[in-house]
Design a protein around this motif. Sequence first.
Motif, short mmCIF file in Angstrom:
data_model
loop_
_atom_site.label_atom_id
_atom_site.label_comp_id
_atom_site.label_asym_id
_atom_site.label_seq_id
_atom_site.Cartn_x
_atom_site.Cartn_y
_atom_site.Cartn_z
N GLU A 275 -7.61 -4.36 -10.77
CA GLU A 275 -7.61 -5.37 -11.80
C GLU A 275 -6.90 -5.03 -13.05
OE1 GLU A 275 -11.19 -2.57 -11.98
OE2 GLU A 275 -10.02 -3.72 -10.37
N ALA A 276 -6.51 -3.94 -13.36
CA ALA A 276 -5.69 -3.47 -14.46
C ALA A 276 -4.24 -3.82 -14.46
CB ALA A 276 -5.88 -2.11 -14.75
N LEU A 277 -3.84 -4.13 -12.99
CA LEU A 277 -2.45 -4.42 -12.72
C LEU A 277 -1.87 -5.79 -13.08
CD1 LEU A 277 -2.10 -2.52 -9.38
CD2 LEU A 277 -1.68 -1.53 -11.48
N GLY A 278 -0.54 -5.78 -13.31
CA GLY A 278 -0.14 -7.13 -13.53
C GLY A 278 0.14 -7.96 -12.16
N PRO A 279 0.54 -9.12 -11.90
CA PRO A 279 0.41 -9.93 -10.78
C PRO A 279 1.76 -9.38 -9.85
CG PRO A 279 0.51 -11.29 -12.51
CD PRO A 279 0.68 -10.12 -13.26
N PHE A 280 2.81 -8.85 -10.29
CA PHE A 280 3.74 -8.42 -9.36
C PHE A 280 3.42 -7.00 -8.78
CE2 PHE A 280 7.84 -6.04 -8.69
CZ PHE A 280 8.33 -6.63 -7.51
N GLN A 281 2.65 -6.20 -9.96
CA GLN A 281 2.28 -4.98 -9.42
C GLN A 281 1.19 -4.98 -8.27
OE1 GLN A 281 1.16 -3.66 -13.37
NE2 GLN A 281 2.88 -2.30 -13.52
N LYS A 282 0.43 -5.88 -8.52
CA LYS A 282 -0.66 -6.27 -7.40
C LYS A 282 -0.02 -6.38 -6.19
CE LYS A 282 -4.58 -7.98 -10.43
NZ LYS A 282 -5.22 -9.16 -10.93
N LYS B 206 -1.87 -16.75 -12.30
CA LYS B 206 -0.69 -16.26 -13.22
C LYS B 206 0.17 -15.56 -12.44
CE LYS B 206 -3.06 -16.40 -17.74
NZ LYS B 206 -3.35 -15.58 -18.94
N VAL B 207 1.56 -15.64 -12.35
CA VAL B 207 2.33 -14.66 -11.65
C VAL B 207 3.45 -14.49 -12.57
CG1 VAL B 207 1.80 -16.00 -9.37
CG2 VAL B 207 3.56 -16.75 -10.73
N ASP B 208 4.35 -13.51 -11.99
CA ASP B 208 5.60 -12.86 -12.62
C ASP B 208 6.83 -13.52 -12.08
OD1 ASP B 208 4.01 -11.30 -14.34
OD2 ASP B 208 4.14 -9.51 -12.73
N ASP B 209 7.76 -13.91 -13.17
CA ASP B 209 8.72 -14.62 -12.69
C ASP B 209 9.84 -13.40 -12.05
OD1 ASP B 209 8.16 -17.18 -13.59
OD2 ASP B 209 8.98 -16.70 -15.44
#
Length: 781
Positions: free
Chosen positions: A416-423, A479-482
Amino acid sequence: MNLAPLIVLATLAAPVDFGREVLPLLREHCFKCHSHESGKSKGGLVVDSPGGLSKGGDNGPATDSGKPENGLLMRAIRRQAGVEAMPPAHPLPPRALAILERWLMEGAPWPKSAAATTTAKSGTRSGGITEADRAWWAFQPVGKQAIGSSAGIDSEISKALAAKGWTRAPKADDSEWLRRVSFDLTGLPPSPAEAREFAANPDRAAAVDRLLSSPHFGEKWGRFWLDLVRYAESDGYRADDYRPTAWRYRDWVVSAFNRDMPYDRFLRLQIAGDELEPDNPESLLALGYLRLGTYEFNQRDAFTQWNAILEDITDVTADAALGLGLACARCHDHKYDPLLQRDYHALKSFFSGLAWIDDVPLDAAAASKISAWRKETAPRRENLDKIEAAHRKTAFRDARALFPPEIQKLLDAPREALGPFQKQVRDLAYRQVLLEYDRLESKVKELKEREEIKKLRLELKSVTPEFAMVSTAGDIGSKVDDPVLSKRGKSEAVPPGFPSVLDRMGQAPEIRARANSSGRRAALATWLTRPDHPLVPRVVVNRVWQRVFGRGIVATTSDWGTLGEKPSHPALLDGLTRGFIDGGMRIKPLVRAMVLSETYGQASLRPDAREMREGDSDNSLLWRGPRRRLEAEEVRDAILASSGSLDRSMGGPAAGDDKMRRTIYLKAMRNTREPLLAAFDAADGLQSTPQRLPTVTVTQTLLMRNGKLTAQQAAEVAKSVVKPGSGGAVDELFLRVLGRPGRPEEASAVENALAGTPGNEVRIADAAHALMESNAFLYLD
């Protein structure tokens, strides 16, 4: 006894199709060193025009019209002594070599329609999109005049023929037409009963309506879509692990074609069914499209692999839906087409939130069944978890150690602490950890514990029913990363966007995030299926035409840019597309209009048309009917159908190669294809295949002559033919194997071979086997 020499056949191997088979190979293997578009003419040779071939290079003409086998180009691609091998780095693939050899042996015919497309494409793209780019024919709005009838098709074809002083071929024989349309619509030959019924009442419209309503229509026509989206039931790479629920997507595609699902909805469900129709269980199946790519289970560089997965779905979507080779703009602006590198990453951005979701209940009934099972087995599972807990820690530690440091950090961090792309990257890597958990039993060193784990797992398995599960896809969250584009030392995040050359449609995507989804794929699906889209409906109409007539109105069916061919009949393409849009984007009415046209109903053999053959060798103007070799699946299915052994049951888990099911239901492994299918050029599931390139090889002949399948099924045919009440043996033999009566010369040859041995199963089996080997079996006239 081999009766093949005794059978007089009126068919010959089909001539090579220049635009569909030869030109793509020349572009791929030759043009980069020997063409005007590359600006290179190594050895003084260019091979992008008939003049270039006849003029040749420093060593003389590239072709020899008198003795084609002695031509320099032939010797070069065969890598014979005394000439420089071409390509120099490596031999041509066997399929490509066979096609080019056939073309050269035929005298290297080069249609005039193709000459302009190969000599006028020089230069390198620089800068942005120009008005000239936007003016390219494929990017213009679809015309307003609809063509929705067979008569409309015939009118446009007749105009083009009349302009050259040509006419259509005579009408095809009824039995040949029935065989042609039966294979084209269902992938199967007409049964003896259907052939006899049609001979008594040759109502072509009624026959077409029967075939369109057949459940086998979806099996045949679903196959072309499965080729496009590189369907397979295994991972690829070295392990090529089997995907046990992949077949559900295949069955959904077959069902969609049988139901004549509108094409716009067909696309939307596959790209964004979860976002557009979240309450529809069918969306789970359609989203299997997003799970079709290859996967390397032990790839430790999860960052690179996940990026490759996103690029793969971007490439295939652009190929299949848009007909654009956008992959060429991945690393730089497209060299020739008006496709920018930023366009590529903007399209990729629509998929940037993608998440793989496994073991999803197919419907409410499956979910209820799973819930009840979990409640019933909770004590056993808790007990097993306690015993396995310590060993799982060890398995996690060992699996983690195999990854590079940056991946290890992701595995260590709270998800849960990771960003979208990291997940996304972490989840991909964690699949390898879960695999180690599955193997836990074999890695426990202490015998007593190992046996206890084995016992508990077996007990749990014994009370676990089969659940209706599916592997599907969704988004990592709202929310996602470009994706990041790096260019000239600068990096920037690229938000979703549409190809710049289509900016007249309006560029800004309307993206609305959902609770657990970004809404990006929904925006893309909505844009792709706009009724005013200049590409998507045209592209699929052209694909349907190609499936019916063997060649698209645009011959390069997945390349609508400036390197592709222009349409042979522009008004016809636009008219059919307008009719398709106005009719609700349904495939079956489009197919019906095509196969009931006089153009489709022409004879395919026209010995009197020398001028037409020389002026239009690939039959782009349709001065004769379509002629093609059976596809790999049709060859196998027709062999089984001839003996009555074909299992026509539909759907379900994939079957082994030894089963008698229709070929579409066989297990589709990427690395280990069934030998007959591989020999007859079936798609391999590794890349989008818009059209198969048929080859003629010795392997095919050997499999048809010496393979177990043909021998066994020929023997079964013989048993059926000699049954009391089966009718004349020779007539029945032709109806069973070819799906049509024998021509006089064919029937006479078989009758002479069987003379004096009526009812002899062995000799009848030999005759059936010989027919299966013949061009009359393998080709549609």
